[in-house]
Design an enzyme around this catalytic site. Sequence first.
Site, PDB file in Angstrom:
ATOM      1  N   CYS A  43      41.877  38.478  37.676  1.00  0.00           N
ATOM      2  CA  CYS A  43      41.276  37.852  39.112  1.00  0.00           C
ATOM      3  C   CYS A  43      42.207  36.978  39.672  1.00  0.00           C
ATOM      4  O   CYS A  43      42.261  36.524  40.891  1.00  0.00           O
ATOM      5  CB  CYS A  43      39.674  37.255  38.804  1.00  0.00           C
ATOM      6  SG  CYS A  43      38.570  38.541  38.606  1.00  0.00           S
ATOM      7  N   LYS A  78      38.094  41.509  42.700  1.00  0.00           N
ATOM      8  CA  LYS A  78      38.904  40.445  41.660  1.00  0.00           C
ATOM      9  C   LYS A  78      39.471  39.393  42.535  1.00  0.00           C
ATOM     10  O   LYS A  78      39.633  38.331  41.882  1.00  0.00           O
ATOM     11  CB  LYS A  78      39.827  41.522  41.044  1.00  0.00           C
ATOM     12  CG  LYS A  78      39.076  42.553  40.247  1.00  0.00           C
ATOM     13  CD  LYS A  78      38.084  42.037  39.126  1.00  0.00           C
ATOM     14  CE  LYS A  78      37.417  43.288  38.325  1.00  0.00           C
ATOM     15  NZ  LYS A  78      36.405  42.796  37.461  1.00  0.00           N
ATOM     16  N   GLN A  97      62.211  36.408  40.971  1.00  0.00           N
ATOM     17  CA  GLN A  97      62.781  36.766  42.285  1.00  0.00           C
ATOM     18  C   GLN A  97      62.598  35.712  43.206  1.00  0.00           C
ATOM     19  O   GLN A  97      62.056  35.898  44.321  1.00  0.00           O
ATOM     20  CB  GLN A  97      62.243  38.197  42.891  1.00  0.00           C
ATOM     21  CG  GLN A  97      62.251  39.302  42.055  1.00  0.00           C
ATOM     22  CD  GLN A  97      61.747  40.728  42.717  1.00  0.00           C
ATOM     23  OE1 GLN A  97      62.419  41.133  43.695  1.00  0.00           O
ATOM     24  NE2 GLN A  97      60.731  41.025  41.808  1.00  0.00           N
ATOM     25  N   LYS A 150      32.425  36.290  45.079  1.00  0.00           N
ATOM     26  CA  LYS A 150      33.441  37.184  45.258  1.00  0.00           C
ATOM     27  C   LYS A 150      32.962  38.540  44.613  1.00  0.00           C
ATOM     28  O   LYS A 150      32.756  38.485  43.701  1.00  0.00           O
ATOM     29  CB  LYS A 150      34.678  36.934  45.223  1.00  0.00           C
ATOM     30  CG  LYS A 150      34.945  36.604  43.714  1.00  0.00           C
ATOM     31  CD  LYS A 150      36.579  36.011  43.568  1.00  0.00           C
ATOM     32  CE  LYS A 150      36.943  35.930  42.242  1.00  0.00           C
ATOM     33  NZ  LYS A 150      36.995  37.237  41.400  1.00  0.00           N
ATOM     34  N   GLU A 200      33.144  35.653  40.217  1.00  0.00           N
ATOM     35  CA  GLU A 200      32.830  37.066  40.409  1.00  0.00           C
ATOM     36  C   GLU A 200      31.227  37.410  40.297  1.00  0.00           C
ATOM     37  O   GLU A 200      30.705  37.232  39.165  1.00  0.00           O
ATOM     38  CB  GLU A 200      33.501  37.996  39.238  1.00  0.00           C
ATOM     39  CG  GLU A 200      33.490  39.419  39.645  1.00  0.00           C
ATOM     40  CD  GLU A 200      34.468  40.253  38.759  1.00  0.00           C
ATOM     41  OE1 GLU A 200      35.568  39.404  38.129  1.00  0.00           O
ATOM     42  OE2 GLU A 200      34.596  41.514  38.677  1.00  0.00           O
ATOM     43  N   ASP A 218      36.795  31.874  38.660  1.00  0.00           N
ATOM     44  CA  ASP A 218      35.696  32.567  37.765  1.00  0.00           C
ATOM     45  C   ASP A 218      35.802  32.050  36.312  1.00  0.00           C
ATOM     46  O   ASP A 218      35.461  32.766  35.208  1.00  0.00           O
ATOM     47  CB  ASP A 218      36.546  34.060  37.474  1.00  0.00           C
ATOM     48  CG  ASP A 218      36.092  34.547  38.871  1.00  0.00           C
ATOM     49  OD1 ASP A 218      35.854  34.004  39.826  1.00  0.00           O
ATOM     50  OD2 ASP A 218      36.572  35.999  38.995  1.00  0.00           O
ATOM     51  N   VAL A 257      40.481  32.332  35.192  1.00  0.00           N
ATOM     52  CA  VAL A 257      40.490  33.531  34.204  1.00  0.00           C
ATOM     53  C   VAL A 257      40.130  34.609  35.000  1.00  0.00           C
ATOM     54  O   VAL A 257      39.461  34.776  35.987  1.00  0.00           O
ATOM     55  CB  VAL A 257      39.684  33.262  32.753  1.00  0.00           C
ATOM     56  CG1 VAL A 257      40.080  32.386  31.962  1.00  0.00           C
ATOM     57  CG2 VAL A 257      38.027  33.082  33.361  1.00  0.00           C
ATOM     58  N   THR A 258      40.717  35.764  34.476  1.00  0.00           N
ATOM     59  CA  THR A 258      41.623  36.009  33.682  1.00  0.00           C
ATOM     60  C   THR A 258      42.879  36.033  34.402  1.00  0.00           C
ATOM     61  O   THR A 258      43.169  36.428  35.726  1.00  0.00           O
ATOM     62  CB  THR A 258      41.661  37.408  32.666  1.00  0.00           C
ATOM     63  OG1 THR A 258      41.636  38.646  33.602  1.00  0.00           O
ATOM     64  CG2 THR A 258      40.279  37.461  31.929  1.00  0.00           C
TER      65      THR A 258
HETATM   66  N1  TIU Z   1      37.613  37.007  36.646  1.00  0.00           N
HETATM   67  C1  TIU Z   1      38.240  38.052  36.298  1.00  0.00           C
HETATM   68  O1  TIU Z   1      39.324  38.226  35.854  1.00  0.00           O
HETATM   69  N2  TIU Z   1      37.460  39.299  36.024  1.00  0.00           N
HETATM   70  C2  TIU Z   1      37.783  40.508  35.117  1.00  0.00           C
HETATM   71  O2  TIU Z   1      36.882  41.552  35.097  1.00  0.00           O
HETATM   72  N3  TIU Z   1      38.519  40.206  34.125  1.00  0.00           N
HETATM   73  C3  TIU Z   1      38.993  40.912  32.993  1.00  0.00           C
HETATM   74  O3  TIU Z   1      39.965  40.553  32.404  1.00  0.00           O
HETATM   75  N4  TIU Z   1      38.177  41.768  32.657  1.00  0.00           N
END
Ligand code: TIU
Length: 227
Positions: free
Chosen positions: A162, A132, A202, A129, A72, A24, A157-158
């Site tokens: 995701c 997430k 772990q 997708k 996304e 993403d 990210v993030t």
């Molecule tokens: N790609 C992804 O992480 N989508 C999000 O909405 N991330 C947020 O941190 N909001």
Amino acid sequence: MIALEAQPFEFTFELATCALVIIDMQRDFIEPGGFGESLGNDVSLLSAIVPQCRAVLQAWRAAGALVVHTREAHRADLSDCPDAKRNRGNPRLRIGDAGPMGRILIAGEPGCEIVPELAPLPRETVIDKPGKGAFYATPLGALLRQAGITQLLFMGVTTEVCVQTSMREANDRGFECLLLEDCTESYFPQFKHATLEMVRAQGAIVGWTAPSTALLAALSRAEPVPR
Ligand code: TIU
């Protein structure tokens, strides 16, 4: 066999059976005016990882190994976007609304595109997708199995949304996963830090982490795979 110095212990892999999954890296998350900012986030942190991601992407391409990009991205009719996702928190801008870079997180809109520095090549796989995680309601699992892939390197990210969701989905599907520490970022630095810790806790319960410098050094010594 390539050996990477990683945490919590060494990660070994073959280029022929390992894919780079870039989660993403879209304008909507990284540039001002997009979905990320509309959720109230400071997006300036995220653009800082683009140079390291680009260096890894270029080295991985040169090694001849498999690259998968995700976005996304929802359908224009929003049939794959549950109301629970769209309306959560009563945001100022919702998925599908008109934003400064087109309709937010809608496939084909400018803001939904991957940033130009990391743009996919025509032969590279791009997975759109609706969730997430990269495996939910996508062909990613089948595609990786068909390609004989057993291990995944993650960037993007993030970190705690995701990227972590996708790593956990992959881990449960039997893939060994490594997260490149300086090639992922969060709007919340403490969440990135916590995610790196919990991934490798772990005895690598979710997977491994390593800096991109370790991967780049290892790749510089590796024999490229014919593809
Ligand atoms: N790609 C992804 O992480 N989508 C999000 O909405 N991330 C947020 O941190 N909001």
